[in-house]
Design a protein around this motif. Structure first.
Motif, PDB file in Angstrom:
ATOM      1  N   ALA A  76     -46.867 -25.932 -37.986  1.00  0.00           N
ATOM      2  CA  ALA A  76     -46.000 -25.015 -38.892  1.00  0.00           C
ATOM      3  C   ALA A  76     -46.667 -24.608 -40.118  1.00  0.00           C
ATOM      4  CB  ALA A  76     -44.837 -25.668 -39.037  1.00  0.00           C
ATOM      5  N   ARG A  82     -39.863 -26.123 -48.237  1.00  0.00           N
ATOM      6  CA  ARG A  82     -41.389 -25.923 -47.938  1.00  0.00           C
ATOM      7  C   ARG A  82     -41.365 -24.781 -46.520  1.00  0.00           C
ATOM      8  NH1 ARG A  82     -45.521 -30.495 -45.594  1.00  0.00           N
ATOM      9  NH2 ARG A  82     -47.339 -29.127 -45.557  1.00  0.00           N
ATOM     10  N   VAL A  83     -40.418 -24.994 -45.830  1.00  0.00           N
ATOM     11  CA  VAL A  83     -40.137 -24.135 -44.666  1.00  0.00           C
ATOM     12  C   VAL A  83     -40.143 -22.683 -45.112  1.00  0.00           C
ATOM     13  CG1 VAL A  83     -38.949 -23.800 -42.420  1.00  0.00           C
ATOM     14  CG2 VAL A  83     -39.486 -26.135 -43.116  1.00  0.00           C
ATOM     15  N   VAL A 143     -41.283 -32.714 -45.120  1.00  0.00           N
ATOM     16  CA  VAL A 143     -40.914 -31.699 -44.634  1.00  0.00           C
ATOM     17  C   VAL A 143     -39.579 -31.242 -45.375  1.00  0.00           C
ATOM     18  CG1 VAL A 143     -39.915 -29.922 -42.873  1.00  0.00           C
ATOM     19  CG2 VAL A 143     -41.742 -31.286 -42.494  1.00  0.00           C
ATOM     20  N   LEU A 145     -42.106 -23.287 -37.008  1.00  0.00           N
ATOM     21  CA  LEU A 145     -41.435 -23.195 -38.045  1.00  0.00           C
ATOM     22  C   LEU A 145     -39.927 -23.124 -37.537  1.00  0.00           C
ATOM     23  CD1 LEU A 145     -43.337 -20.951 -40.412  1.00  0.00           C
ATOM     24  CD2 LEU A 145     -42.702 -22.990 -40.968  1.00  0.00           C
ATOM     25  N   GLU A 149     -42.983 -21.070 -46.213  1.00  0.00           N
ATOM     26  CA  GLU A 149     -44.134 -20.642 -45.454  1.00  0.00           C
ATOM     27  C   GLU A 149     -43.583 -19.405 -44.645  1.00  0.00           C
ATOM     28  OE1 GLU A 149     -47.806 -21.896 -43.813  1.00  0.00           O
ATOM     29  OE2 GLU A 149     -46.694 -22.553 -45.527  1.00  0.00           O
ATOM     30  N   TYR A 150     -42.168 -19.352 -44.328  1.00  0.00           N
ATOM     31  CA  TYR A 150     -41.697 -18.007 -43.941  1.00  0.00           C
ATOM     32  C   TYR A 150     -42.080 -16.901 -44.737  1.00  0.00           C
ATOM     33  CZ  TYR A 150     -38.790 -19.854 -40.068  1.00  0.00           C
ATOM     34  OH  TYR A 150     -38.457 -20.420 -38.930  1.00  0.00           O
ATOM     35  N   LEU A 193     -38.437 -26.682 -37.000  1.00  0.00           N
ATOM     36  CA  LEU A 193     -38.267 -27.197 -38.219  1.00  0.00           C
ATOM     37  C   LEU A 193     -37.003 -26.864 -38.698  1.00  0.00           C
ATOM     38  CD1 LEU A 193     -41.909 -27.616 -39.731  1.00  0.00           C
ATOM     39  CD2 LEU A 193     -40.249 -29.418 -38.644  1.00  0.00           C
ATOM     40  N   ALA A 194     -36.800 -25.479 -38.679  1.00  0.00           N
ATOM     41  CA  ALA A 194     -35.424 -24.629 -39.534  1.00  0.00           C
ATOM     42  C   ALA A 194     -34.435 -25.380 -38.768  1.00  0.00           C
ATOM     43  CB  ALA A 194     -35.709 -23.454 -39.309  1.00  0.00           C
TER      44      ALA A 194
END
Length: 275
Positions: A3, A181-182, A177, A67, A185-186, A70-71
């Motif tokens: 990710a 942070r996610v 995570v 990702l 990154e998106y 993780l989301a």
């Protein structure tokens, strides 16, 4: 690892703009984020200038798949949860925190007998795949025609939901995570611009990773470079050809739109309250 991977972790850019990539310097964890890593050299004919040519190809695994997983673990994409829409906007925090680690595991993980073990396995499989039906079957429940409704009913069980949320917090803390942070990154992928990696002047375009900002590099999914590293006339190395491919901006934008609850139908009750 996948990710948050960046092509910058696999290359070194020299002052003359040429690129070095040595698989021997990459650790095993970083290698797991790659779909392809290929370095080839060949002799160049005298007619083409002589010397040696090197071709480097680096392709990351699909970051957006990782990702998205993780989301789901972090409970993002609240646009799918209609109950959240009924709250006032001020009550919705755009970046939900994973929260503290629970002091003890949920009760269903320690109960005796096959039922407790099966429920624990369901939670583990749900955390792994984010799919209730897949988790239901993998946990040992019967794969009948009613598997969808049974899986949905089980995933809505209060104890199961508590265990899933606790598991999400543990995973987030273990791998450093967070929702912030996610989402960041998106954002890097969604708003990437190919000109961030190029030097455009006097009508000419050349690859310029030397001056690319670190926060821009994670949006690159594939890099192919062909460069003359040794020339018969002794002149400096030069990049002869290159190709860049960005991660899918459309998918990243769609994820951000769903998380922020944009483009949704207005709630009739909230419209009446305004009147």
């Amino acid at each position: 690892t996948i990710a948050f991977a960046s092509i910058a972790n696999y290359i070194t850019v020299a002052s003359d703009g040429t690129i070095e990539a040595d698989p021997a310097t990459i650790d095993a964890e970083s290698m797991s984020a790659l779909d392809a890593f290929d370095v080839r050299e060949r002799r160049v004919s005298k007619k083409a200038g002589g010397g040696r040519m090197r071709r480097i190809r680096i392709r990351l695994a699909d970051k957006l798949v990782a990702l998205n997983a993780l989301a789901r673990h972090l409970g993002l994409f609240v646009a799918r949860n209609e109950d959240r829409f009924r709250q006032r906007p001020a009550e919705l925090h755009p970046f939900p925190s994973p929260g503290p680690e629970p002091e003890s595991p949920p009760p269903l993980f320690v109960g005796p007998g096959p039922t407790a073990a099966r429920r624990a396995r369901f939670v583990a499989e749900f955390l792994r795949y984010g799919d209730a039906m897949r988790a239901y079957v993998a946990a040992g429940y019967k794969d009948t025609d009613a598997v969808r409704s049974n899986a949905s009913r089980l995933s809505a069980d209060p104890e199961i939901r508590a265990a899933i949320e606790a598991g999400r917090r543990r995973l987030a803390q273990r791998h450093a995570v967070s929702a912030e942070r996610v989402i960041a990154e998106y954002g890097r992928i969604a708003f990437a611009d190919v000109t961030q990696y190029l030097d455009i002047r006097d009508g000419n375009t050349r690859l310029d990773l030397q001056h690319a900002q670190p926060e821009h590099m994670p949006a690159l999914r594939e890099l192919i470079v062909e460069q003359h590293i040794e020339r018969a006339d002794g002149s400096p190395p030069v990049v002869r050809g290159w190709r860049l491919k960005l991660a899918c901006k459309q998918q990243a934008l769609d994820a951000l739109v769903r998380h922020m609850g944009l483009f949704r139908k207005p709630n009739p009750s909230s419209s009446q309250d305004q009147h």
